[in-house]
Design an enzyme around this catalytic site. Structure first.
Site, PDB file in Angstrom:
ATOM      1  N   LYS A 123       0.845  -1.200   0.000  1.00  0.00           N
ATOM      2  CA  LYS A 123       0.000   0.000   0.000  1.00  0.00           C
ATOM      3  C   LYS A 123       0.881   1.251   0.000  1.00  0.00           C
ATOM      4  O   LYS A 123       1.626   1.483   0.956  1.00  0.00           O
ATOM      5  CB  LYS A 123      -0.883   0.046   1.246  1.00  0.00           C
ATOM      6  CG  LYS A 123      -1.843   1.238   1.185  1.00  0.00           C
ATOM      7  CD  LYS A 123      -2.535   1.506   2.502  1.00  0.00           C
ATOM      8  CE  LYS A 123      -1.834   2.542   3.343  1.00  0.00           C
ATOM      9  NZ  LYS A 123      -1.823   3.886   2.762  1.00  0.00           N
TER      10      LYS A 123
ATOM     11  N   GLY B 158       7.179   4.597   8.334  1.00  0.00           N
ATOM     12  CA  GLY B 158       6.282   5.718   8.600  1.00  0.00           C
ATOM     13  C   GLY B 158       6.513   6.271   9.984  1.00  0.00           C
ATOM     14  O   GLY B 158       7.630   6.197  10.507  1.00  0.00           O
ATOM     15  N   SER B 159       5.456   6.799  10.571  1.00  0.00           N
ATOM     16  CA  SER B 159       5.611   7.496  11.842  1.00  0.00           C
ATOM     17  C   SER B 159       5.775   6.508  13.005  1.00  0.00           C
ATOM     18  O   SER B 159       5.301   5.372  12.945  1.00  0.00           O
ATOM     19  CB  SER B 159       4.391   8.377  12.095  1.00  0.00           C
ATOM     20  OG  SER B 159       3.249   7.575  12.194  1.00  0.00           O
ATOM     21  N   THR B 160       6.413   6.975  14.069  1.00  0.00           N
ATOM     22  CA  THR B 160       6.636   6.130  15.237  1.00  0.00           C
ATOM     23  C   THR B 160       5.306   5.740  15.884  1.00  0.00           C
ATOM     24  O   THR B 160       5.139   4.605  16.330  1.00  0.00           O
ATOM     25  CB  THR B 160       7.572   6.864  16.223  1.00  0.00           C
ATOM     26  OG1 THR B 160       8.834   7.020  15.566  1.00  0.00           O
ATOM     27  CG2 THR B 160       7.796   6.080  17.502  1.00  0.00           C
TER      28      THR B 160
ATOM     29  N   GLY C 287       3.769   2.988  13.888  1.00  0.00           N
ATOM     30  CA  GLY C 287       4.637   1.825  14.069  1.00  0.00           C
ATOM     31  C   GLY C 287       4.371   1.128  15.391  1.00  0.00           C
ATOM     32  O   GLY C 287       4.279  -0.103  15.466  1.00  0.00           O
TER      33      GLY C 287
ATOM     34  N   GLU D 108      10.544   0.820  10.194  1.00  0.00           N
ATOM     35  CA  GLU D 108      11.509   1.902   9.954  1.00  0.00           C
ATOM     36  C   GLU D 108      10.747   3.190  10.238  1.00  0.00           C
ATOM     37  O   GLU D 108       9.858   3.567   9.480  1.00  0.00           O
ATOM     38  CB  GLU D 108      12.005   1.827   8.503  1.00  0.00           C
ATOM     39  CG  GLU D 108      13.324   2.535   8.300  1.00  0.00           C
ATOM     40  CD  GLU D 108      13.137   3.957   7.856  1.00  0.00           C
ATOM     41  OE1 GLU D 108      13.015   4.833   8.753  1.00  0.00           O
ATOM     42  OE2 GLU D 108      13.118   4.192   6.643  1.00  0.00           O
TER      43      GLU D 108
ATOM     44  N   CYS E 192      13.305  10.740   6.964  1.00  0.00           N
ATOM     45  CA  CYS E 192      13.347  10.208   8.334  1.00  0.00           C
ATOM     46  C   CYS E 192      14.734  10.367   8.949  1.00  0.00           C
ATOM     47  O   CYS E 192      14.870  10.526  10.153  1.00  0.00           O
ATOM     48  CB  CYS E 192      12.903   8.755   8.350  1.00  0.00           C
ATOM     49  SG  CYS E 192      13.678   7.783   7.062  1.00  0.00           S
TER      50      CYS E 192
ATOM     51  N   GLU F 244      10.179  15.138  15.790  1.00  0.00           N
ATOM     52  CA  GLU F 244      10.440  15.101  14.349  1.00  0.00           C
ATOM     53  C   GLU F 244       9.514  16.115  13.666  1.00  0.00           C
ATOM     54  O   GLU F 244       8.294  15.994  13.750  1.00  0.00           O
ATOM     55  CB  GLU F 244      10.148  13.696  13.828  1.00  0.00           C
ATOM     56  CG  GLU F 244      10.516  13.510  12.379  1.00  0.00           C
ATOM     57  CD  GLU F 244      10.321  12.078  11.891  1.00  0.00           C
ATOM     58  OE1 GLU F 244       9.262  11.491  12.168  1.00  0.00           O
ATOM     59  OE2 GLU F 244      11.235  11.564  11.216  1.00  0.00           O
TER      60      GLU F 244
HETATM   61  P1  NDP Z   1       1.970   7.486   8.858  1.00  0.00           P
HETATM   62  O1  NDP Z   1       2.830   6.677   9.737  1.00  0.00           O
HETATM   63  O2  NDP Z   1       0.552   7.671   9.213  1.00  0.00           O
HETATM   64  O3  NDP Z   1       2.002   6.877   7.382  1.00  0.00           O
HETATM   65  C1  NDP Z   1       2.828   5.849   6.898  1.00  0.00           C
HETATM   66  C2  NDP Z   1       2.006   4.797   6.158  1.00  0.00           C
HETATM   67  O4  NDP Z   1       1.196   4.068   7.090  1.00  0.00           O
HETATM   68  C3  NDP Z   1       1.026   5.385   5.155  1.00  0.00           C
HETATM   69  O5  NDP Z   1       0.909   4.514   4.055  1.00  0.00           O
HETATM   70  C4  NDP Z   1      -0.241   5.434   5.971  1.00  0.00           C
HETATM   71  O6  NDP Z   1      -1.394   5.551   5.212  1.00  0.00           O
HETATM   72  C5  NDP Z   1      -0.168   4.125   6.722  1.00  0.00           C
HETATM   73  N1  NDP Z   1      -0.986   4.042   7.919  1.00  0.00           N
HETATM   74  C6  NDP Z   1      -1.565   5.049   8.625  1.00  0.00           C
HETATM   75  N2  NDP Z   1      -2.239   4.551   9.689  1.00  0.00           N
HETATM   76  C7  NDP Z   1      -2.086   3.208   9.654  1.00  0.00           C
HETATM   77  C8  NDP Z   1      -2.528   2.136  10.492  1.00  0.00           C
HETATM   78  N3  NDP Z   1      -3.256   2.353  11.575  1.00  0.00           N
HETATM   79  N4  NDP Z   1      -2.167   0.878  10.177  1.00  0.00           N
HETATM   80  C9  NDP Z   1      -1.409   0.630   9.093  1.00  0.00           C
HETATM   81  N5  NDP Z   1      -0.969   1.603   8.268  1.00  0.00           N
HETATM   82  C10 NDP Z   1      -1.284   2.874   8.532  1.00  0.00           C
HETATM   83  O7  NDP Z   1       2.646   8.871   8.635  1.00  0.00           O
HETATM   84  P2  NDP Z   1       1.916  10.229   8.200  1.00  0.00           P
HETATM   85  O8  NDP Z   1       1.837  10.240   6.742  1.00  0.00           O
HETATM   86  O9  NDP Z   1       0.639  10.433   8.935  1.00  0.00           O
HETATM   87  O10 NDP Z   1       2.945  11.297   8.712  1.00  0.00           O
HETATM   88  C11 NDP Z   1       2.905  11.705  10.081  1.00  0.00           C
HETATM   89  C12 NDP Z   1       4.280  11.968  10.591  1.00  0.00           C
HETATM   90  O11 NDP Z   1       5.034  10.775  10.539  1.00  0.00           O
HETATM   91  C13 NDP Z   1       5.082  12.941   9.754  1.00  0.00           C
HETATM   92  O12 NDP Z   1       4.814  14.235  10.120  1.00  0.00           O
HETATM   93  C14 NDP Z   1       6.480  12.508  10.044  1.00  0.00           C
HETATM   94  O13 NDP Z   1       6.922  13.123  11.221  1.00  0.00           O
HETATM   95  C15 NDP Z   1       6.372  11.042  10.262  1.00  0.00           C
HETATM   96  N6  NDP Z   1       6.769  10.239   9.093  1.00  0.00           N
HETATM   97  C16 NDP Z   1       7.935   9.573   9.155  1.00  0.00           C
HETATM   98  C17 NDP Z   1       8.355   8.844   8.063  1.00  0.00           C
HETATM   99  C18 NDP Z   1       9.631   8.103   8.092  1.00  0.00           C
HETATM  100  O14 NDP Z   1      10.085   7.636   7.054  1.00  0.00           O
HETATM  101  N7  NDP Z   1      10.237   7.944   9.235  1.00  0.00           N
HETATM  102  C19 NDP Z   1       7.590   8.788   6.822  1.00  0.00           C
HETATM  103  C20 NDP Z   1       6.335   9.490   6.878  1.00  0.00           C
HETATM  104  C21 NDP Z   1       5.978  10.193   7.992  1.00  0.00           C
HETATM  105  P3  NDP Z   1      -1.872   7.042   4.860  1.00  0.00           P
HETATM  106  O15 NDP Z   1      -0.905   7.551   3.880  1.00  0.00           O
HETATM  107  O16 NDP Z   1      -3.170   6.877   4.279  1.00  0.00           O
HETATM  108  O17 NDP Z   1      -1.896   7.810   6.147  1.00  0.00           O
END
Ligand code: NDP
Length: 491
Positions: A195, A247-249, A252, A269, A303, A400
């Site tokens: 996804k 994605g976000s902590t 995660g 990650e 990140c 972050e």
């Molecule tokens: P998220 O962690 O929400 O998004 C990462 C992925 O997870 C997206 O595909 C998201 O879908 C999906 N997702 C969201 N909720 C769930 C869930 N409950 N179960 C499974 N998958 C899920 O990050 P955000 O885009 O909301 O960003 C928020 C903050 O996270 C940023 O401001 C940044 O600080 C941090 N971030 C860190 C990243 C990194 O690489 N370390 C990358 C992105 C963000 P969807 O896109 O629809 O939300």
């Protein structure tokens, strides 16, 4: 000529150093009005859709599917069938051929992908063209090389594929994160349900064309689009054997809680708050370039961004002066312009988060510097920002921001730098700038960070493992280490 003939003593001052526009043509990209999900090698009409936009202009680009649990279920079933029907037992040398093919097609279609990545995500075309695309292709080439050598990579451990991998990726490097996830999974004989992030689905959907061109067997890679609910449906699905999440902590942690006791393999990650540590014996101009690349690359949506700058007190003033001057030369604007250094913020939501944290920095007492900068009227934009007089307790030094915002702190001794750099819940990356090799090694051994760059920053290579300590997650992607999460061992 007239300028040169001025009377002696008056230095000619060039009046206008602005660049002429150099837009990359969009014509190479052919968008459909509406996209479904890619399941079992076919496009499946989506039950629900939402609109994906260009963050630089807010222009709607296409309607894409919001996958329901039933659609996720179909994708997982297709992946299970493909796993059992031959992909998992195909000789590694055969799997490698598909991966090599995908890598070559990505190279051939690189411009199309780069333009689409910049259009949908807001990153400057020079970054999508020179970083995202070459690295994505390099990951497929690299893991193609491992596919028939797993027995040598893990001698006497009889490596076997895990099964169906559920992969959830973020919006900051959409195609590159897809490559980081799909290439090792396929090399090891797994099948995939992936996804992309809600705001950046288009390059993942274009990638489905590449899969068809490469004649990858149906169901080996399935791509479903949607928001967090779709991600959650993948995580919870019983037919998925392994979850790989970037994605976000917070999300995660929620996934880890959800999977506890399920027996599913998991790699996370997550976020970071990297320290970029500059000693007074470094090449200062080179360090300034590294600092700029460390935090303003990809609008700071990285990140491992070097978001905390630690300057040794003895060079603090010249360093900050040079940095401010360098900031004035950054060109912020149209992501499709080849001269743009800093593009659009990925979404209205992310812009809101950046603004909120920057406001907290002002309120807590830090000094803000933003160069003069004209931002486009439409779209989501944020001026590159430097905060000085930052205390370690401020939110801008702890959280972050994921935007083009740098917090500058100071130190006197290597011990103090280390103490402050490690004073964070995260541990993804760090940078050290010094001319002394011994100091680099001393620091690298003590920094609690998955990657430590020396006299450079934000360098990536498929052969090099990447991943975090502490709240930055666990598991490694890249290198031989990146194969392990996609294998089980009969020992
Ligand atoms: P998220 O962690 O929400 O998004 C990462 C992925 O997870 C997206 O595909 C998201 O879908 C999906 N997702 C969201 N909720 C769930 C869930 N409950 N179960 C499974 N998958 C899920 O990050 P955000 O885009 O909301 O960003 C928020 C903050 O996270 C940023 O401001 C940044 O600080 C941090 N971030 C860190 C990243 C990194 O690489 N370390 C990358 C992105 C963000 P969807 O896109 O629809 O939300």
């Amino acid at each position: 000529m007239a300028e040169l003939e001025r009377p002696a003593g008056r230095t000619p001052v060039p009046t206008d150093w602005t660049y002429a526009p150099a837009p990359e043509s969009r014509d190479i990209v052919h968008l459909r009005e509406r996209y479904g999900h890619f399941i079992g090698g076919e496009w499946v009409e989506a039950v629900e859709t939402y609109e994906t936009i260009s963050p630089a202009s807010e222009e709607p680009l296409a309607a894409v599917g919001q996958a329901t649990p039933e659609e996720v279920d179909r994708a997982v079933a297709a992946a299970r069938t493909a796993f059992a029907d031959g992909w998992s037992s195909l000789p590694g040398s055969e799997r490698a051929k598909y991966l090599f093919r995908i890598a070559r097609i990505l190279q051939e279609r690189a411009r199309e992908f780069a333009v689409l990545e910049s259009l949908n995500g807001g990153k400057p075309i020079k970054e999508s063209r020179d970083v995202d695309l070459p690295l994505a292709a390099a990951h497929f080439f690299y893991y193609a090389g491992w596919a028939d050598k797993l027995e040598y990579a893990f001698p006497n451990r009889r490596p076997k594929p895990v099964g169906v991998a559920g992969q959830i990726i973020p919006w900051n490097f959409p195609l590159l994160m897809l490559a980081w996830k799909i290439a090792p999974a396929l090399a090891c004989g797994n099948t995939v349900v992936l996804k992309p992030a809600e705001t950046t689905p288009l390059t993942a959907l274009l990638f489905c064309d590449v899969l068809r061109q490469a004649e990858l067997p149906p169901g080996v890679v399935n791509i479903v689009t949607g928001d967090g609910r779709t991600g959650a449906a993948i995580v919870e699905h019983e037919g998925v054997d392994k979850i790989a999440f970037t994605g976000s902590t917070d999300v995660g942690k929620a996934i880890q809680r959800r999977l506890a006791g399920s027996g599913k393999k998991l790699t996370l990650e997550l976020g970071g708050k990297a320290a970029n540590i500059v000693f007074d014996d470094c090449a200062l101009d080179q360090a300034v370039e590294g600092i700029v690349n460390g935090i303003y690359f990809n609008q700071g949506h990285v990140c491992c961004a070097g978001s905390r700058l630690f300057a040794q007190e003895s060079i603090y003033e010249p360093l900050v002066d040079k940095l401010k001057r360098r900031l004035e030369t950054l060109r912020v604007g149209d992501p499709l312009d080849k001269n743009t250094d800093v593009g659009a913020i990925n979404s209205a939501m992310q812009l809101e988060k950046i603004r909120e944290l920057v406001e907290s920095g002002r309120e807590e007492g830090a000094q803000i510097y933003q160069p003069p900068c004209t931002l486009p009227e439409k779209g989501y934009w944020f001026t590159p920002t430097v905060f000085t007089d930052v205390a370690q307790s401020y939110r801008i030094a702890q959280e972050e921001i994921f935007g083009p915002v740098l917090s500058v702190l100071t130190f006197r001794t290597p011990d103090e730098a280390l103490e402050k750099a490690n004073n964070t819940p995260y541990g993804l990356s760090a940078g050290v700038w010094t001319e002394k090799g011994s100091r680099i090694l001393w620091m690298a051994q003590r920094l609690r960070a998955g990657v430590v760059w020396a006299n450079t920053f934000n360098r990536f290579d498929p052969t090099s493992p990447f991943g975090g300590y502490k709240e930055s997650g666990f598991g490694r992607e890249g290198g031989r280490h990146g194969l392990e999460p996609y294998l089980r061992f009969d020992e």
